[in-house]
Structures are given as C-alpha cells and as structure tokens.
Design a protein around this motif. Structure first.
Motif, PDB file in Angstrom:
ATOM      1  N   SER A   1       0.863  -1.182   0.000  1.00  0.00           N
ATOM      2  CA  SER A   1       0.000   0.000   0.000  1.00  0.00           C
ATOM      3  C   SER A   1       0.895   1.225   0.000  1.00  0.00           C
TER       4      SER A   1
ATOM      5  N   LYS B   1      -4.619   0.222   4.803  1.00  0.00           N
ATOM      6  CA  LYS B   1      -5.542   0.245   3.674  1.00  0.00           C
ATOM      7  C   LYS B   1      -6.069   1.646   3.389  1.00  0.00           C
ATOM      8  N   THR B   2      -5.909   2.553   4.338  1.00  0.00           N
ATOM      9  CA  THR B   2      -6.357   3.926   4.108  1.00  0.00           C
ATOM     10  C   THR B   2      -5.123   4.824   4.049  1.00  0.00           C
ATOM     11  N   ASN B   3      -5.358   6.121   3.967  1.00  0.00           N
ATOM     12  CA  ASN B   3      -4.223   7.025   3.788  1.00  0.00           C
ATOM     13  C   ASN B   3      -3.394   7.226   5.036  1.00  0.00           C
ATOM     14  N   THR B   4      -4.018   7.125   6.210  1.00  0.00           N
ATOM     15  CA  THR B   4      -3.291   7.384   7.455  1.00  0.00           C
ATOM     16  C   THR B   4      -3.748   6.404   8.534  1.00  0.00           C
TER      17      THR B   4
ATOM     18  N   GLU C   1      -7.300   7.316   9.867  1.00  0.00           N
ATOM     19  CA  GLU C   1      -8.408   6.943   8.982  1.00  0.00           C
ATOM     20  C   GLU C   1      -8.702   5.459   9.073  1.00  0.00           C
TER      21      GLU C   1
ATOM     22  N   THR D   1       1.269   3.316   2.293  1.00  0.00           N
ATOM     23  CA  THR D   1       1.782   3.713   3.603  1.00  0.00           C
ATOM     24  C   THR D   1       2.801   2.679   4.066  1.00  0.00           C
TER      25      THR D   1
END
Lengths: 233, 355, 852
Positions: free
Chosen positions: B241, B248-251, B254, B243
């Motif tokens: 990903s 799975k998300t941006n931060t 989140e 990160t």
C-alpha cells in the motif's frame, strides 16, 4: 448447567452409543505406497524356491508366453508391492491369486530380490526422438496425445522405458516398473485393467488409473507393441 | 424458558430470519432458469468433444476471458497440452482443485471458449514437463523446490490479478523480501473459507511469519482477532500500500475511524496527540493496560503534561484506595475519570475534556 | 430498538438500492473492514469442520510440499459430498447443539468478545451451491451463540463476472462485570441518583451505602452490523465495486464526571465515574472503479462514512454538596453535570491512482486523494443549572455586585450563551503520492517515492458569551467556581479580568512530506539484500515545533540459499530532529491574549515547564531489528522463529525518555500424515518505557526547569516494564473413526512500575518518600490458561456428534483497582467500575453435525 441441557447431553450421548457399532463400516484396506522403504530380500532363497514361478516366468525371468510378464531385472519394490496387491485384491479371475495366497512376507521379498537380480530382456534400442513419430506407440510414449489427454509415458517410465530416472535415488520411484521389452499382451491386459479402473487398492494403481483413463484400444495396442519391440514401424 | 422454546426463539432470531429468507430465495433462484442436464463429475473435466462446449451457448465470464497459457521463461519451447493430460497424472490434485473458485471459473470459461486453458493458465505450457517431470522449472511451480524463480511465480499470478488491492505490490515490503503469492495463498485446494489462503484463516496465514504480533492479541486488552471476529487484513493490506505499515487507508487515524467513527470529529476542542495519531497513546495489537494504552495511567499523561497544580505530581501506591491518602489522580481511570472526553470534546465547556 | 432518526433518511434510499442487483459493496484486502466472520466457537469460520482427505495431496508424493518460504502447506480437506439439484451442485452442513457454562459465567474478561448463554446454539450452518455450467455459485454461512453473538454471511455470483455479498454480524463487547452504579438510567442519557440519595445533599457515607447496596452488574457495548456489497467485471479490464455497511453500537461504558478536586479539599469536589450511554450508528460506503490493462492501471475510489449519535449530550445527577475555600461562604447547589457526546460527523474521500508500466517490469504510479471530515452538530450549553452558580459570600446566594463570584445560570445554561449554536468544524485532507520502481538490471531494482499529505483544519471557535460579554467557559460543570473564587472558568472585565482560561479552540493542521529511495539487489536466487532511505518532514500547526524531520536508513537481507532455511532480517536506524522547541505555542488560545486581560499579581502562571518534550515531536534516535526464520525439519515439520527489538532514545530532560521493546517467538508445526497434525508456539516480549517529569512547587510565571516554579529537586522519573510470556499448542488426530482435537492457550503478562525522585518535593505527598518500600507499584498481572478438548464421533451416514469442553482460568491484578472490592466511594470520589476480575470457567458443548 440446567437440567434440560443435561438431559439432552445424555440423550445424544446415548444415541451416539447406539449408533456406534453401526457406524463402524468396513473401510477398504488401502495401501499407501508413497512412502515405502526399500525392499530387501534374500535372492538366493528366492532362487531356491522359484521352481513354481519358473514354470510360467521361466528360469531366467523372461517369459515366453505373451500374457505372462517378464520379471527379470524388474525393480524389487515394484514386484514386491505388485504381489502384495494381488494378495490384497484376491481376484478370482487372476491365476496369481491362488499362487500367492499362501506366501508370507519374507518369501515375497526373497522372490522380489531374486528376480530383480536377473539380467533384463535384451531388445533393440527403441527408436526415439522426433524421427520416430512414424510409430504411434513411440509418439504416445514420448509426447503423449494432448487432444485425447494421454500423458507421455516417458515422464515416469523413462525415455527408453528403462524406468523412472530418479529410481536410484528415491525409493518410491522404484514402484514404477521398467517396461522395456515387456510382453505386449501382458502390457495390453494391464493397461486395459487400469483404464477400466479395475485396480484401486494401492496409490500406484490410483496413479495409473488416471494415466490410462484416456487410452483407447488402438493406443494401447500401439504402446504395447512399442514397449515390446521398440519398433518404429 | 424451556429448551424447545429457546430453540425456536433461537431459530427465529432477527439475525437468522434473513437467513431463512435468503435460503429460500437462493433455492428458488437456483431452480428457476436452470437447464436440465445430466450432471456427473465429468462436468468438471474439459468437454470430451467441442460439441458439448458449443451447446453451453454463453461467453466466458469477463474475469476469465483473457486467460491464456502462462509464460515460463525456463520452458520457452513448451506447447500447451490441455487439462486432461495434466489430470491424467495429477488426479488427486485435480480432485481438490475442482472445489476451488479458480476451477469453477476456469472450467466454465474453457467450456465456452476452448482457447482458455485451465491448469496451464497458472502453470504454463506443459509439454516439456510432461515429457520430463523430474527436471525442475519446466513447469511453473509455486513451491519451495519447484525450480521456478519467485519473480516468475508472482508475475504469473499478476497477469490476472494485477491492480486493485495488489496495485502497489511492486516495491512493497513483502515483495522486497522475496515472498511469493504462494507463501500466503494456495489455490489448489480450499483451505480457508475465503481468499484461497494457505491456511484456514487470514490470521493463521499471517502467523506463519508474524506470530510475534499475533501473540500480542492475547494480552489483557485487544481487538477481537483471536476470537475470530476480525483479521489482520481489516487494517493492513499485505499486498502493498502507499503507507509504510501497509495500511488500507491514507493514514493511521483513517484506518481506526472505519470502526471507531465517533473519534473522527473534528471536535470543538481537540486533544493534539489524538488528532495527530491514535498510536501516540494506543498500541493496536494488544496491551497489558486498559483500552490498549501504551503505558498505565497516570504516567501515560505525565509523558506530556506538566502544567501547574495537579498533573505532574509523582503518585505512589499510598494514593490508592488501600493507601494512606486515596487520590483521584491515581485510582481506577486516574486522569480520565475527570478528563473523560479525552479524545476531544464538542462541549463549549470542554477545553479540558471535563464535559 | 429505536435508532437515531438521522440515519432513516440515509438508509431508506440505501435500502432501495440494496434490492437492486448492482448496488453492493465488497470489502477486499485493499479497501474496507469486515474481512472475516467467525466467532469464539469457531474462529476459522467453518474451515476446520471438514475432515481431511486421507489420501493427501498427490499420488505422486507423500506428505505436503513447502511454500517458497519453507512453511508446509496443509493437508487438503476431503471433497465435499455434493447433491445434484437440477443444474446445481449442493453441499452443506448444519452444526447445532447445546452449550452449558459453569463458573464465572458473567465475567467480563471471559465474555469480552463472546456472549455464551446456556442452551441451544447454532454452531454453524454452511450451504454451498455451484453451477459448473457457467460458474455461478451461492453460499451461506451462519452461526449463532446468542442474541448478541451471531453472524450470517451470504454471497452469490458468477466466477469471473460478479459477486454479491451480504452479512449480518452481532459482536458483543463486555467491558466490566463489576459495575456498582449509584445512578439509575444506565444506558440512557439521563442518570438520576437512586432513591436513597438526595441530589446535591448526600453525605459520603450515604453514597457509600448506596454503592454497596447496588447490585453488581455487567456493562457492555454490542455492535450490530449489516453489510451489503458487490463487485463485478464490466469487461475483462474494468471492474467496479461498492460496499455499504451499517453498524450500530448500543450499550453503556464506565466513563467519568468532573465536579472538581477532592484531594486538596476534604469532603469537597466530586469525582464521579458515571456510565455513559453508547447508542450510535455508522454507515460506511466504499465504491470504486478499477482498470487493469497491459500498460496502464487505474483505480478510482470514493468512500464515505456517516456517524450519527442518538444523543448529543448526557447528564448525571451530582450527589454531593460543595463548599468554598473562603470561610463563611456557601456554594450554590449544583444538581447535574453533563457531557457532550461525540458529534455526528461525515467523511468523504475520493482517491484516484494511476499506474503506468515501464520496461523491464518497472512501474510508475501516482495517487491523489482528497477528503473531508466535517461535523456541524448542535452545541450544548456551557452549564446545566437553574438559578445561580458559584460562591455566595457571607452565606448569601443573592446575585449582585456584593457577590462577585456568584453567577446567573440563565446567562450560561442555554445556547444563547454561545457565539453560535452549531459546531461547524471541518478538516480537509489532501494526499499526493508518487512512486517509481525500475529494474536497471534483472537482479537490481531501484525504487523512489514522494508523498505529501496535508490536513487543513478549518474551524474556529472563540468562546464568547453574547449575553454578558464574557470569554471562556464554565469549568467542571460550575464546580470549580463553586469552590475557588476566580476559577469559574470564564474571563470577564472587572473582577474577572485576570482570569486565565481557554477561550479559543486549537486548529491542528498537519502536513507530512516524505521522500524515499531504495534498492534491492538479488545477488543470487537465494540471496538478496536491500537498502532504504527515508526522509520525512512533519509540519504540525500550532504545536511546540513547526517542523520535525526524521531520516531513516534500513537494510534488509533475505536468504533462501539453504534448502532447509529461509531467513529474513532487517535493521533500521532513525534519527528525528526538529526546529526550536517552543514550550508554549498556545498563548493565543488563552484569555491572556485578550486586549483587556489584566496580568495577575505575580505574573501569568507558566503554562508548563520549558524542559518538557512532548514525545511525538521529540528529537530521538530509534534503532530496530527484526529477524524471521523458517526452518524445515525433515519432511513433515517446520520450525519458525522470530526475533525483534526496538530501542528509542528520546532527547528529553523531561517527558518520555526511552521506549524499548524486544521479543521473540518460536513455533513448531508437525503434519506426519493426513490423520494427525500438531503445532505449538512459545513467545516472550519485553518493553520498557521511561519518563521524567517535575512537580511544580509554586504558581509562578517562571517556566524554567531549575527555577522557583519547577526546581530541580522536584524532578522525578518513572520506569514501566512489561514482561510477557505466551504459549499455545493444538493438535488434531483421527484415530479410526474418531477425531480428537485440542488446543491450549497460555499467557503470563506482568507489568512493573518503579519510580525515583530527586527529593520528596517531587511527590504528591511528601511523606510517601519513606512509606513505600522499593518505591514501586505492585506488579500488575494478567494470566490466562485455557484448554479445549473435543471429540467428533461419526454416528453413521450423514450425522456426527462433536462434544467439547473448554476449561479456562484467568487471573488478573491491577493496582488501579486495589481496594475496590471493599469500597467504591472514598469521600467525594465515586467509582463505578471495580475493574476486571479473574475467572474460572468450564464450557461443555455438544454439537450434532448433519451433512445436508
């Protein structure tokens, strides 16, 4: 725990106990040969007792009757487990059933060791390579037939039908018989049996069931001929 | 309540009612529109004749329409042999494979379009391997001793499975560490309910290497992974990903807000470490403290707070209920007994999270 | 069960959409949660229920093969027996039975994520329909332990074409079983005192008696989730997906309540551990469109989340009376305290990622994302009171200039006292990420990336009361201003012109910029090494530092050269530093920034000590290592081992100074044949966290460490150590027709906390310097030992019976809860949650499995 739970537990347990004897169905005795140990035997003892065998398989292990297989030079492991299979299957229509019925394990091993020590049948070098496509048997042997789903026999039985290439290092590959020079009639009979699913009691037989499943009569005949003679037409 | 009535109540609970409805619906759909055809196991094998294929009258599913024989650099001159030849030697493997998702799709697709291979879609053309199976690498294998380089293994899977969750596989930490798809997945049999994993569950699959993380979930406070309610992949994308911790998300925040949306706010009065990163105070895999905290209260707060009056006094066990001078700054929830809305307060009187 | 109406409007159209074929969402490993459904009875969701194929994997070889990393693959399950239903093949099983729990059935640790109830359970219902003709399938899985612990999972679709997935899930979460509440109405937003207590006039003894008389109960928050999703191939290269889920949480949890200190003022103040209601609903939506072509890949996603809380606030009745520190004065009675619950919030995010393949398996990808988190919930009043609040001098509660510390409730108890009635807060996020991977040589890969992430905090709040021109808020429900004059919490001209209080919110912008560079070199098929460099700049707004940078270098090595060993090792070093640390950037949020602020005598008190470093912005050095090894022992055994460590050295005289962890695990797997498998693991891990702080000695303006406010002899330090040991084992054995299975889990966690101080001035209580042997807290312990043994007996035909027993023992000690068994009320402190407790339980289950 409450009483109703206990009551249910006992009821179900009771049902279980009643059902138990009936639950023990007969399980087919399956021989898993994928992890066998090497077969050792006393070749001299085997030779000494081989008079009965020699009647059909000859003294040198190379039979003259096409339906009786050559045994000379065959892998001991193959022969031993084939005999065990015959004993297990106990088929009425096989002449070997009665002959092997009373043999014990040591005797089987000795016979295997004896026949394995004999020099194999000599035959002409079988034709191979791209040039031998003229022979249907040779073609099936080396490339198989993708349209009919027939695998190339050479994958396990060796490029020149000399047995599995890793037989010397890996014991279970000695269950793959050396087919070179084997009698065509015998090979035909065996391939027919595998194709028809007659043998299911060993893992090797299951293996061959699949390998032979897509063979038709013509292919079997061609293969058997090639195996026996190495002839490329 | 008697067992029988409890059973009836159990079977008609709100969560099971949709089950019965769905069951009935699916059974109805299954019968409706079904063509009657003699079915036996031969249906799983490629059509004995092309005529059978033509009678299906459908086009292959979009996901399989582009399936082609995989490219094996180590067997460039091999030609495809078809599934029937593979099965001739590999019947037991085929028996297990038949009950997997790939088989369902590939068999259906190859019936409608004979150019769609089955086994060779993943394993490459099989003619050389069929002739010489003991030479490694002539067929694309996905095991340790297969002889196929890892890069070829992953490239083969990615011919169909590129993109989506695997968009950032190249350069990801698992790829860099020479993992193959077959380290976590085994599509040759159905080991797990979903995902064609190599183990019975997602957590077991990750535990093959990351057991040290999974054992942390047995600590006093943890999220429900060992209880089977959650999995590693709820938060992490093992395929890569954008990160660093494979989120799975941006931060980080989140990721947490997906289940803890109440903490998203934004609040009238924020608590800066909360807004910045939940992991300033919490540890996601398990903690010996209450509520997944990194260190016990009040020391957690005393890492950052030394304002005048009451936060920065050193407390001792004498401030517990059993001590000489019970002190609210140590007992129970300590600081957050009063500063209860610690994640941020939307109350106009909440700058110090008292309301 | 009534739900927040805010979601009805949202759910109605969604419900309609759900009925259409193309409106479903499907969580996958790239997006969304809800990846797994299982429960305590069967965490693997049915995978264990099928017997293994006694013939193994292949006729060609015994045993299992190993994955490229060296782990053995499992023995596959026997093919399921399938029935023909027209075009479809059906297989299924039903596990139903009974369980009974004996022992500490209501224990919260035992029931943390399970809700065992004596009686009937649906162990597992599994149905699978396949249509080989076109690859269609439908499957269903469900299990129910009790009302609050159940799941249902169904999907149907066509392989390679589309998939529709729906699930329902009830997840219990027991928080405490030792709650003694002196309030009624737990679970609602209005807590009222029990009948035996008078609001604002009860004594500590009376409250203590009410607490003792309260029945100990369990509080939990149960999550109830429904989800629906679909994914489909639009054509061989385009695919789309959509997911919607709705989760409701309901229950109560131990919380708090502030009515000012008790410790400096005997029989005063109020520290009330109330129970807050949890009654909310979250709708999450994830949708996306994907393209995967031969050169390009494209991923466009939109996700949204809507959080709705049933309550905007909750209040609780105050049992105690307060009294001012001024002799002769009286506190106006305070009836209630209040909390604002979490605001209803919305979240939207769009993300677009585009990837282009380059030659030689290279790739370039760019991701951009914009998001918004916003809330505009209505704001509660600064105080919930009637009449007057504050201090009545000379015993008089008459408001007027003679009573400067007494205030009129009507000026503060409604939203008219606020500059605006709604919160209007928003954070806009933006993300840009670009990365490239190149393979200049076949064995060399080089990668680089940049990342920019920004959160713009848009929301300003200036606490101004239009009714009376005051700035600030009412502190601690009015209690602080009822005890100490001048500390009511708001600033006002005249008598309150020197009140130091918060008047503004703190906008927290965050911006991160990162650049990274790495390379991997595959020396041979069995050996590869790599290196990475990361440079990261973090720029927070309104924090102690404007810029915090870290640089990290890491090296990794993968060795697969030996056929029996796979080794992966990683070493990294990080150095974080930043610009000048400003110990107080918050002045603008305080009343001292107002033009009319009058500096108090002695100066404005220091905000904090200047030597304290908040650890998220500290300069620090971090070293990490990790080692993962997989060893093949023979043909049927695997040994796995891991070792890791982290050392964090913070450059801080005060604040967090050190945070180290290290640990290792060993695991073993054995599968000699399809009839037997066993595994075991053992692990240890340790962590140490050290911090230092200083006890202030005077309310002075000097923030410097070593000055009169924060003298050096008041410095103290604390070290918290955690030492954990874990072990587990499991086996499964089929002997003749019976199948035995067992598992064991064990954990022994120990925490110890020890402190040191420069002199007794560091302590909260001077005399503690000699009265605590060892200067340490009692160790905390958490120990669990749980064994499960099961037996499956075939009863002939399609039926088999599984009987299993789980015995578990948990022991728990945490000094925070010391003494709560005897009393929960000490002077004006009321504790509700007595903390977790140990348990000893036995669970007996009997399941009948029927093959359908």
């Amino acid at each position: 725990m409450n009483n109703s739970l206990l009551a249910c537990t006992f009821t179900l347990a009771g049902l279980g106990l009643i059902a138990w004897p009936g639950a023990r169905a007969d399980v087919e005795t399956f021989m898993d040969l994928r992890n066998i140990a090497a077969v050792q035997g006393d070749a001299a003892a085997g030779k000494a007792n081989s008079a009965t065998c020699a009647a059909c398989h000859m003294q040198d292990g190379i039979s003259v009757v096409p339906l009786f297989p050559n045994l000379a030079g065959q892998h001991a492991e193959y022969m031993y487990w084939r005999m065990r299979e015959i004993q297990q299957e106990a088929r009425a229509d096989s002449p070997m059933t009665a002959l092997l019925a009373n043999l014990d394990d040591t005797q089987l091993r000795n016979f295997s060791a004896w026949y394995a020590s004999l020099p194999p049948a000599q035959h002409a070098e079988p034709a191979r390579g791209a040039a031998s496509h003229a022979s249907e048997g040779a073609r099936i042997w080396s490339e198989g037939d993708a349209t009919r789903g027939i695998p190339p026999c050479q994958g396990c039985h060796g490029r020149k039908a000399e047995g599995h290439p890793l037989a010397a290092e890996v014991i279970r590959w000695r269950l793959v018989p050396i087919l070179r020079g084997q009698a065509a009639a015998y090979v035909t009979q065996r391939l027919n049996a595998y194709r028809d699913g007659a043998h299911t009691v060993t893992s090797s037989a299951r293996m061959m069931n699949g390998a032979a499943a897509n063979l038709d009569d013509a292919s079997i005949e061609a293969l058997a001929k090639w195996i026996e003679t190495g002839e490329s037409k | 309540m008697s067992v029988a009535s409890r059973a009836i109540r159990g079977l008609t609970q709100r969560t099971l009612l949709p089950l019965w409805i769905a069951l009935a619906t699916m059974l109805a759909c299954g019968h409706a529109g079904a063509q009657s055809a003699a079915l036996d196991l031969a249906h799983f094998l490629p059509a004995a004749s092309r005529a059978q294929a033509a009678s299906a009258g459908e086009s292959p599913a979009a996901g399989f329409a582009n399936a082609r024989v995989a490219v094996n650099p180590a067997a460039a001159s091999a030609t495809p042999v078809g599934e029937r030849m593979c099965i001739a030697c590999h019947q037991l493997e085929s028996d297990h494979f038949t009950h997997t998702f790939h088989a369902l799709g590939l068999h259906a697709a190859s019936k409608t379009d004979a150019s769609i291979p089955v086994c060779e879609t993943c394993h490459g053309a099989g003619s050389l391997h069929a002739q010489d199976p003991t030479s490694k690498g002539l067929i694309i294998g996905f095991t340790k001793t297969s002889g196929t380089p890892i890069a070829v293994q992953t490239a083969t899977c990615l011919t169909c499975h590129e993109g989506g969750p695997r968009d950032h596989w190249s350069g990801s930490v698992h790829q860099r560490n020479q993992l193959s798809c077959s380290d976590c997945h085994n599509p040759m049999a159905k080991f797990s309910g979903e995902g064609l994993l190599a183990r019975a569950s997602i957590n077991d699959t990750c535990a093959q290497c990351h057991r040290d993380v999974l054992v942390q979930f047995h600590r006093r406070s943890h999220m429900p992974l060992p209880e089977g309610q959650m999995s590693c992949v709820d938060c992490h994308n093992p395929h890569g990903s954008i990160t660093s911790p494979l989120l799975k998300t941006n931060t980080v925040n989140e990721t947490c807000y997906q289940c803890h949306a109440e903490k998203r706010g934004p609040f009238l009065f924020e608590h800066a470490p909360v807004r910045e990163n939940c992991l300033n105070c919490h540890t996601p895999h398990g903690s010996n403290q209450h509520a997944l905290l990194v260190t016990p209260l009040p020391f957690l707060c005393q890492q950052c707070h030394s304002s005048l009056r009451h936060p920065n006094d050193l407390q001792t066990p004498q401030s517990l209920i059993t001590g000489a001078h019970p002190d609210e700054r140590l007992i129970g929830r300590a600081c957050i007994t009063c500063h209860a809305n610690i994640h941020g307060s939307n109350a106009p009187s909440g700058p110090r999270f008292h309301e | 069960m009534r739900r927040q109406s805010g979601h009805r409007l949202l759910l109605a159209p969604l419900g309609g959409l759900l009925l259409l074929a193309g409106s479903i969402a499907h969580a996958d490993s790239g997006v969304g949660v809800d990846m797994w459904r299982g429960n305590v009875l069967d965490p693997r969701g049915g995978a264990d229920s099928r017997p293994l194929d006694p013939h193994g994997t292949s006729w060609l070889s015994p045993l299992q093969r190993r994955s490229p990393s060296g782990n053995l693959y499992l023995c596959p399950a026997a093919s399921p027996a399938q029935t023909e239903l027209g075009d479809w093949l059906f297989s299924g099983s039903l596990d139903i039975g009974f369980v009974g729990v004996g022992g500490d059935e209501d224990n919260a640790l035992w029931n943390r994520y399970a809700d065992w109830e004596d009686g009937f359970i649906l162990g597992l219902l599994q149905l699978e329909f396949l249509r080989p003709r076109d690859g269609s399938y439908a499957s269903l899985r469900a299990s129910r332990i009790s009302d609050d612990d159940a799941y249902f999972d169904a999907m149907f679709g066509r392989a390679g074409s589309y998939k529709v997935h729906a699930f329902l899930r009830e997840l219990p979460n027991a928080l405490s079983d030792s709650v003694r509440s002196i309030w009624n109405g737990v679970g609602s937003n209005h807590l009222t005192l029990v009948d035996s207590l008078q609001v604002g006039a009860s004594t500590s003894e009376q409250v203590g008696a009410a607490s003792q008389a309260a029945i100990e109960r369990q509080v939990s928050v149960n999550r109830s989730k429904q989800g629906l999703g679909f994914s489909m191939y639009l054509d061989p290269r385009w695919s789309a997906f959509a997911d919607v889920s709705h989760e409701q949480r309901k229950g109560a949890r131990p919380f708090g309540g502030a009515m000012f200190f008790n410790f400096p003022f005997p029989d005063n103040g109020g520290i009330l551990e109330t129970l807050r209601p949890v009654d909310d609903s979250t709708v999450n939506l994830n949708t996306g469109l994907r393209f995967a072509g031969s050169q390009w890949r494209f991923d466009f996603a939109y996700s949204a989340s809507f959080y709705r809380d049933r309550y905007t606030r909750f209040d609780y009745e105050m049992p105690f009376a307060l009294s001012p520190v001024i002799p002769g004065a009286v506190s106006a009675p305070l009836q209630r305290g209040q909390f604002a619950t979490e605001p209803d919030n919305d979240h939207h995010n769009i993300k677009a990622a585009i990837t282009r393949k380059l030659g030689n398996a290279g790739e370039f990808s760019l991701t951009a994302s914009l998001g918004r988190m916003s809330q505009d919930d209505s704001l509660i009043a600064p105080i919930d009171c009637q009449g007057v609040f504050g201090i009545g001098l000379g015993g008089s509660l008459e408001p007027g200039p003679q009573n400067p510390f007494l205030f009129d409730c009507s000026q503060w108890n409604s939203s008219a006292a606020l500059p605006r009635t709604r919160a209007d807060m928003r954070i806009d996020t933006s993300l840009l990420d670009g990365r490239i991977v190149l393979h200049p040589l076949e064995s060399l890969s080089v990668r680089a990336g940049v990342r920019f992430n920004r959160e713009d905090y848009r929301g300003n709040w200036l606490a101004f009361n239009p009714l009376n021109g005051a700035y600030g808020y009412v502190s601690e429900n009015g209690a602080q201003g009822s005890v100490v004059p001048g500390e009511v919490g708001f600033w006002y001209p005249g008598a309150g012109a020197s009140n130091l209080t918060r008047i503004r919110n703190l906008p927290l912008d965050l911006q991160t910029t990162e650049a990274n560079l790495g390379a991997d070199w595959r020396i041979s098929e069995g050996n590869s090494i790599g290196a990475d460099l990361v440079f990261n700049r973090f720029e927070p707004g309104n924090r102690e530092r404007e810029q915090v940078d870290f640089r990290r270098i890491s090296l990794n090595w993968t060795n697969r050269a030996l056929d029996w060993l796979t080794l992966r090792a990683r070493l990294s070093h990080l150095r974080q530093s930043g610009d000048r640390y400003n110990y107080d950037p918050y002045e603008f949020t305080f009343s001292s920034s107002l033009p009319g602020f009058v500096e108090p005598e002695g100066g404005v008190p220091a905000h904090t000590v200047d030597a304290l470093r908040k650890f998220d912005l500290s300069s620090r050095d971090e070293d990490k290592f990790s080692l993962i090894a997989t060893v093949a022992l023979g043909d049927d055994m695997t040994l796995g081992a891991s070792l890791n460590g982290m050392r964090n050295d913070y450059d801080a005289t005060l604040g967090r100074q050190r945070y180290d962890t290290h640990g290792g695990t060993v695991q073993w797997d054995w599968q000699p044949n399809p009839r037997f498998m066993a595994s075991a693991y053992y692990g240890r891990d340790f962590s140490t966290l050290e911090l230092a702080n200083v006890n202030d000695q005077a309310l002075g303006p000097d923030p410097s460490l070593g000055g009169p406010t924060y003298p050096l002899d008041a410095v103290w330090s604390d070290r918290d150590r955690q030492r954990n040991a874990y072990a587990g084992a499991s086996f499964k054995a089929s002997l003749k027709r019976l199948t035995w299975d067992g598992s064991w889990t064990w954990i022994n966690a120990r925490g110890s906390n020890r402190y040191a101080f420069a002199s007794p001035s560091a302590l909260a209580y001077f005399n503690d310097s000699t009265s605590v042997p060892g200067n340490a807290f009692p160790d905390t312990h958490y120990r669990v030992n749980a064994i499960t043994l099961g037996l499956r007996i075939p009863l002939g035909g399609r039926v088999s019976m599984r009987v299993f027993d789980t015995w578990a023992r948990g022991r728990f000690e945490d000094w925070h809860y010391a003494g709560m068994e005897q009393t929960r009320v000490i002077e004006h402190r009321v504790y509700t949650d007595g903390g977790p407790r140990g348990y000893r339980n036995n669970l007996l289950g009997l399941l009948l499995q029927v093959r359908l």
